[in-house]
Design a protein around this motif. Sequence first.
Motif, PDB file in Angstrom:
ATOM      1  N   UNK A  32       0.800  -1.218   0.000  1.00 44.12           N
ATOM      2  CA  UNK A  32       0.000   0.000   0.000  1.00 44.12           C
ATOM      3  C   UNK A  32       0.837   1.274   0.000  1.00 44.12           C
ATOM      4  N   UNK A  33       2.096   1.162   0.387  1.00 48.79           N
ATOM      5  CA  UNK A  33       2.969   2.341   0.366  1.00 48.79           C
ATOM      6  C   UNK A  33       3.975   2.292  -0.780  1.00 48.79           C
ATOM      7  N   UNK A  34       3.809   1.303  -1.679  1.00 45.70           N
ATOM      8  CA  UNK A  34       4.713   1.151  -2.811  1.00 45.70           C
ATOM      9  C   UNK A  34       4.037   1.634  -4.089  1.00 45.70           C
ATOM     10  N   UNK A  35       4.798   1.715  -5.159  1.00 52.07           N
ATOM     11  CA  UNK A  35       4.250   2.150  -6.434  1.00 52.07           C
ATOM     12  C   UNK A  35       3.434   1.020  -7.067  1.00 52.07           C
ATOM     13  N   UNK A  36       2.535   1.339  -7.995  1.00 56.97           N
ATOM     14  CA  UNK A  36       1.742   0.283  -8.646  1.00 56.97           C
ATOM     15  C   UNK A  36       2.593  -0.789  -9.315  1.00 56.97           C
ATOM     16  N   UNK A  37       3.768  -0.424  -9.831  1.00 55.21           N
ATOM     17  CA  UNK A  37       4.619  -1.405 -10.512  1.00 55.21           C
ATOM     18  C   UNK A  37       5.067  -2.497  -9.556  1.00 55.21           C
ATOM     19  N   UNK A  38       5.145  -2.185  -8.265  1.00 53.81           N
ATOM     20  CA  UNK A  38       5.604  -3.177  -7.297  1.00 53.81           C
ATOM     21  C   UNK A  38       4.655  -4.364  -7.227  1.00 53.81           C
ATOM     22  N   UNK A  39       3.368  -4.097  -7.369  1.00 53.62           N
ATOM     23  CA  UNK A  39       2.376  -5.186  -7.262  1.00 53.62           C
ATOM     24  C   UNK A  39       2.533  -6.215  -8.370  1.00 53.62           C
ATOM     25  N   UNK A  40       3.169  -5.834  -9.467  1.00 50.80           N
ATOM     26  CA  UNK A  40       3.394  -6.784 -10.562  1.00 50.80           C
ATOM     27  C   UNK A  40       4.424  -7.847 -10.175  1.00 50.80           C
ATOM     28  N   UNK A  41       5.328  -7.493  -9.270  1.00 47.34           N
ATOM     29  CA  UNK A  41       6.374  -8.402  -8.772  1.00 47.34           C
ATOM     30  C   UNK A  41       7.153  -9.048  -9.926  1.00 47.34           C
ATOM     31  N   UNK A  42       7.475  -8.224 -10.913  1.00 44.81           N
ATOM     32  CA  UNK A  42       8.061  -8.732 -12.149  1.00 44.81           C
ATOM     33  C   UNK A  42       9.411  -9.407 -11.945  1.00 44.81           C
ATOM     34  N   UNK A  43      10.121  -9.079 -10.876  1.00 47.19           N
ATOM     35  CA  UNK A  43      11.467  -9.623 -10.663  1.00 47.19           C
ATOM     36  C   UNK A  43      11.474 -10.929  -9.875  1.00 47.19           C
ATOM     37  N   UNK A  44      10.314 -11.520  -9.717  1.00 45.38           N
ATOM     38  CA  UNK A  44      10.216 -12.832  -9.065  1.00 45.38           C
ATOM     39  C   UNK A  44      10.883 -13.906  -9.932  1.00 45.38           C
ATOM     40  N   UNK A  45      11.496 -14.880  -9.287  1.00 42.23           N
ATOM     41  CA  UNK A  45      12.013 -16.070  -9.994  1.00 42.23           C
ATOM     42  C   UNK A  45      10.852 -17.060 -10.114  1.00 42.23           C
ATOM     43  N   UNK A  46      10.003 -16.827 -11.084  1.00 44.41           N
ATOM     44  CA  UNK A  46       8.724 -17.534 -11.191  1.00 44.41           C
ATOM     45  C   UNK A  46       8.872 -19.033 -11.439  1.00 44.41           C
ATOM     46  N   UNK A  47       7.999 -19.808 -10.825  1.00 44.90           N
ATOM     47  CA  UNK A  47       7.731 -21.222 -11.159  1.00 44.90           C
ATOM     48  C   UNK A  47       8.895 -22.185 -10.892  1.00 44.90           C
TER      49      UNK A  47
END
Length: 268
Positions: A32-47
């Motif tokens: 809630x205190x981060x930018x909208x881009x943070x919610x994407x969590x794009x830098x996760x090591x997915x799967x």
Amino acid sequence: MTLPICTVTEGELPLVISIPHGGEFLPESFAQRMTPIARLRADTDWHLRRLYGFAREQGASVVEANYSRYVIDVNRPGDGSSLYPGKTTTTLCPVETFRAEPLYPDGQAPSPDEVEARRRDYWQPYHDALAAEIARLRQRHANVLVWEAHSIAGVLPHLFEGRLPELNIGTNSGASCAPSMREAVVAAAAASAFTWVADDRFKGGHITRHYGQPDKGVHTIQLEMVQAVYMDERPPFPYLPDAAARVQPVLRNMLGGALAAMAALPAA
């Protein structure tokens, strides 16, 4: 909603698959205190849990983070020191994405006191769990391999030039494992259809460097894999089973080669 800091699956092989950046949970109290881009969590090591499922089924232990690396990066030194001095890299509590997008509005980045609280509450429990699992297996085996499983987008100009090789092996320039184990992993990569490099841009993060103590029977090897090898790098970042099926035999060969080489070592 709360989750344990990490999940530990105990196995009996002398092998721990560590997945420090696979956590997807970003608590609302942070988001809630981060930018909208943070919610994407794009830098996760997915799967990666799914990709390495074969190793778990064969008896490997798995230690995996549940919280997003945007909360804290458990693969960075706890004192915040840089792993790659002089090069652009991420911090203990990241304030921007791999694409240099801000994770916090101006003035909202974590204070030193908050960073220390996150280190205590999120970073330390991961390392306590990993160290405990290594110790448990060392009681049963003369040597143990910690395989650091990572993945990353193949093109990130903010962090590195050009496109990464598909398989990036890191052994802290050979210091984190026995030479024969490094050679076995390199041989498996070289025999594959994928591009590869060893100890180049990614030599291994804090976990590889800290826990890799071959003289004490603990060997660590990091594999930073380009995500396009097994998934779609675009949101919502889906897993691609057919692509994954092409790289999993290579992962089997890399792990199998390292374990066979380790089995031939004398007891530490």
